[in-house]
Every structure is written in structure tokens, then in C-alpha cells.
Design an enzyme around this catalytic site. Structure first.
Site, short mmCIF file in Angstrom:
data_model
loop_
_atom_site.label_atom_id
_atom_site.label_comp_id
_atom_site.label_asym_id
_atom_site.label_seq_id
_atom_site.Cartn_x
_atom_site.Cartn_y
_atom_site.Cartn_z
N ASN A 103 4.95 -26.38 -50.82
CA ASN A 103 3.56 -26.66 -51.22
C ASN A 103 3.36 -28.04 -51.81
O ASN A 103 2.26 -28.57 -51.81
CB ASN A 103 3.09 -25.60 -52.21
CG ASN A 103 4.12 -25.27 -53.26
OD1 ASN A 103 5.27 -24.96 -52.96
ND2 ASN A 103 3.72 -25.34 -54.51
N CYS B 72 -0.26 -25.25 -59.26
CA CYS B 72 -0.01 -24.03 -60.01
C CYS B 72 0.55 -24.34 -61.39
O CYS B 72 0.53 -23.51 -62.26
CB CYS B 72 0.95 -23.13 -59.25
SG CYS B 72 0.44 -22.94 -57.56
N THR C 64 -6.07 1.15 -55.28
CA THR C 64 -7.17 1.13 -54.31
C THR C 64 -7.17 -0.18 -53.54
O THR C 64 -7.07 -1.25 -54.14
CB THR C 64 -8.51 1.31 -55.06
OG1 THR C 64 -8.45 2.54 -55.77
CG2 THR C 64 -9.70 1.32 -54.11
#
Ligand SMILES: Cc1ncc(COP(=O)(O)O)c(C=O)c1O
Length: 390
Positions: free
Chosen positions: A158, A334, A247
């Protein structure tokens, strides 16, 4: 797309994140509005609608990657996929004191997870890289021990755009019956890579790196090189074959599916266009300032949208002020909040002052020719001013 407010800088940080593609937004819209069902609700139409949307997305992702729809486990992004891949294996093999091989320029979502694996008895070898950020295949072969269970090496870096020789790595893993995990967050949607020809057992990807939404990703799980089990790292539900309970994020999944479908159609031309931008930026800057250093492999052999430049004798503050009209990263997005020089550049032997004077430009699908011209002008002006005063 919504027009950009005039004050926003030119976006040159596509290795950090990408904007939503309009086709992705359109595909997601119904699932943010009326089709809000839970994909686990088996007894009514809301649930069925969600289930069928998730099934379609699995097929779209599988089509882009060349794997089976059933191999895909939805996660919240590449960080979670890397955690599940590495800790999932470590937990399954903890009685054997498993040995893992990785390399020094991995994302922290691999390096720190390997370190955490120590709590379950895992031991990690971190391979060094050369000045271009590439591992040596010889080093990899030498690092294999009788208790090695897994190799985790990223496809594309990256920060510096280095493309690791994953096909060769995968073949070695197959020879030695090692589980091969690859973090493909930066390469999915940029390159046609076919998992039929790369025997990777575990592949991590992330929606927001390929013009899909944030908070959705996937781990491809295939036991190709050896039979293995993966243990979950989250508990409390049967979803995703009990490997990743909770979920399902249906709108995100639909978005990731649509992003993969669009990428399959456009990525080849897109990469050619971005590579031409890459060449133009480098040629123009080098013609005037030959001392500018490109981090990572040369153009043509690196991630097509990434340019990482270090400027000798320059201070990071010179860049911050003069390039304020450009949204760029000075290290990994990041961890750019930290003033520490990037671990990737350090591993490649870049000195701390050079690492601090590093500019990462990440171009993308909506980057225009005229934006590239503006960026070149601004960088040239910044360098003229900075070097004239020295
Ligand atoms: C190579 C790589 N791996 C993992 C990640 C983390 O991905 P996510 O933001 O989806 O958790 C990133 C993001 O910067 C990355 O570039």
C-alpha cells in the site's frame, strides 16, 4: 457524482481509500431503503430479498477473483480478514506451536496479528525485503521449518506499490503443503488475477479500496495446498458457516459485489491509463530534479496507481505547506497520525530523514489529466523553492 466544493484538495490518496463508484451507489440504494431485510430471516420476503442479493454479490466477487462463490466469507474489511486468516489458523494449530512466515513490509493488520499469535504459542519469522521492497524466494525457502504451517505475504504494498512474486510463493507453499494467505487489499480490482492459477488458500480483500463502501470486505477460504481448519475469532451466530457470526451487512455486501462487477469491466483500461500518469509524473519530475528517489520497484513493475517519492534534504514541513492543494499521504494513511517514519520505508533501508520527506500519490478511477498536470506543477514549484533555499 456530486460536484466537488471548490475548497477540497485534489484527491491523490487512492491507496488509503477510494470514492464510491456511481454504479455501486445505485446498486446499494434499494438495500439502504425498502429492501432492509435480514439475510438470515428465512420465513418472509424481506429475508429472501436480502438472501438473493447476498448470493448475487458472492457470484460477482467470485467471478472477479476466479474462485467459487462458496469460498467467500464476508468480513468488515481487510483488517478483519487478515485477523481471521492468521488467528484462525493459529487457534486451529495452537497445540503444534505453529510457525508462520511473513515479511517486513506487510500492513500492520498482518504484522501485529502475527505478533498477537504469540499468545497462542505461535512463532513468526519476518522475512527482510530488498531496497525495492521485494522478498527473496531463497530466504523464503530457507525459513521453512518442520512446524511451519502458514505463509502470509501480501500481493501489493500500500505504501510503495511493490508487487510480491505471489505465484512463485504459492507454488512453494504447495510443494511444502503450507497454508498460503495473501493480503490482496491493494490489488483486487486493479489486476486480473485468477485464483485458478495462484494456489492461495486464504485471500483478504476490502470494499473501500476498489470503489466500494467502507466496512465491508471478504476472506476467500479454500483448502488447496493442504487440508486445514480455520477457527472463528468471533462468536455468537451461525452466519458464514460459523466462521464469521453476526447479521450480514447486506447493503455493504451488495456494494462490494457491484464494485467487483464494475472492476472486472474497467480495470484493464484503468490500469493502463493510471500507469501512463505514473510515467508522466516520474519523467517530468526527474527531468528537472534527478535526485528525486522513487521508493519501490520501477514504473511498469509496480502497482499501477501508486507513486512514492522521497526528496533528499527536504523536510516534511516543506511539503505540507506547498502541497496543501493536494490530498496525499506522507506515509501509510493508516498510521499517518504517528510521526514515526514508516516501517515499510525503514525495512527497505530508507533513512529516517528521507522517510519523513516522502510523498505518496495514489491516483484513481476519477483522476483527470488536468489534475495530474496541477499536481506536477505544484510538486515542481515546491522542489524549486525548497532546493533554491539550500
Ligand atoms: C494492504 C492493506 N491491507 C489491509 C488494509 C486494511 O484494510 P481495511 O481498511 O479494509 O481494514 C489496508 C488499508 O490500508 C491495506 O492497504
Amino acid at each position: 457524482m456530486t460536484p466537488k466544493p471548490l475548497s477540497l484538495p485534489i484527491y491523490m490518496d487512492h491507496n488509503a481509500t477510494t470514492p464510491l463508484d456511481p454504479s455501486v451507489r445505485e446498486a446499494m440504494r434499494p438495500y439502504l431503503e425498502d429492501s432492509f431485510g435480514n439475510a438470515s430471516s428465512a420465513s418472509h420476503a424481506y429475508g429472501w430479498q436480502a438472501q438473493s442479493a447476498v448470493k448475487k454479490a458472492r457470484e460477482q466477487v467470485a467471478h472477479l477473483l476466479g474462485c467459487r462463490a462458496g469460498d467467500i466469507v464476508w468480513t468488515s474489511g481487510a483488517t478483519e480478514s487478515n485477523n481471521l486468516a492468521i488467528l484462525g489458523v493459529v487457534r486451529a494449530y495452537c497445540k503444534e506451536k505453529p510457525h508462520i512466515i511473513t515479511q517486513a513490509t506487510e500492513h500492520k493488520a498482518v504484522l501485529e496479528v502475527c505478533e498477537a499469535g504469540g499468545d497462542w504459542g505461535a512463532d513468526t519469522t519476518v522475512l527482510p525485503v530488498n531496497a525495492e521492497g521485494l522478498i527473496s524466494i531463497d530466504d523464503l525457502r530457507k525459513a521453512i521449518r518442520p512446524n511451519t504451517v502458514m505463509v502470509s505475504i501480501m500481493m501489493a504494498n500500500n505504501e510503495v506499490g511493490a508487487l510480491q512474486p505471489v505465484e512463485e510463493i504459492a507454488k512453494i507453499c504447495r510443494e511444502h503443503k503450507l497454508i498460503f494467505h495473501t493480503d490482496a487489499a491493494q490489488s483486487v480490482g486493479k489486476y486480473k488475477f485468477d485464483l485458478h492459477s495462484i494456489p492461495a488458500d486464504l485471500v483478504s480483500l476490502s470494499g473501500h479500496k476498489l470503489y466500494g463502501p467502507k466496512g465491508i470486505g471478504a476472506l476467500v477460504v479454500r483448502a488447496l495446498n493442504r487440508e486445514f481448519t480455520l477457527k472463528p475469532i468471533l462468536f455468537g451466530g451461525d452466519q458464514e458457516k460459523k466462521l464469521r457470526p453476526g447479521t450480514l451487512n447486506v447493503s455493504g455486501i451488495v456494494g462490494l459485489g457491484a464494485a467487483c462487477e464494475t472492476a472486472a469491466q474497467v480495470m484493464q483500461d484503468e490500469c493502463t491509463r493510471l500507469q501512463a500518469f505514473q510515467t508522466r509524473v516520474l519523467k517530468t519530475l526527474r527531468a528537472r530534479f534527478p535526485q528525486v528517489k522513487l521508493n519501490g520497484p520501477p514504473e511498469g513493475q509496480r502497482l499501477c496507481n501508486n507513486i512514492s517519492l522521497s526528496f533528499p534534504d527536504l523536510h516534511a514541513d516543506d511539503m505540507a505547506l506547498d502541497l496543501s492543494g493536494i490530498a496525499f499521504s506522507s506515509g501509510s494513511a493508516c498510521n499517518s497520525a504517528s510521526a514515526k517514519p514508516s516501517h515499510v520505508l525503514k525495512a527497505m533501508g530508507v533513512s529516517d530523514p528521507m522517510a519523513r520527506a516522502t510523498l505518496r500519490l495514489g491516483m484513481g478511477r476519477f483522476t483527470t489529466e488536468s489534475e495530474v498536470s496541477t499536481v506536477i506543477d505544484k510538486v515542481l514549484k515546491m522542489l524549486e523553492k525548497a532546493y533554491a533555499s539550500r
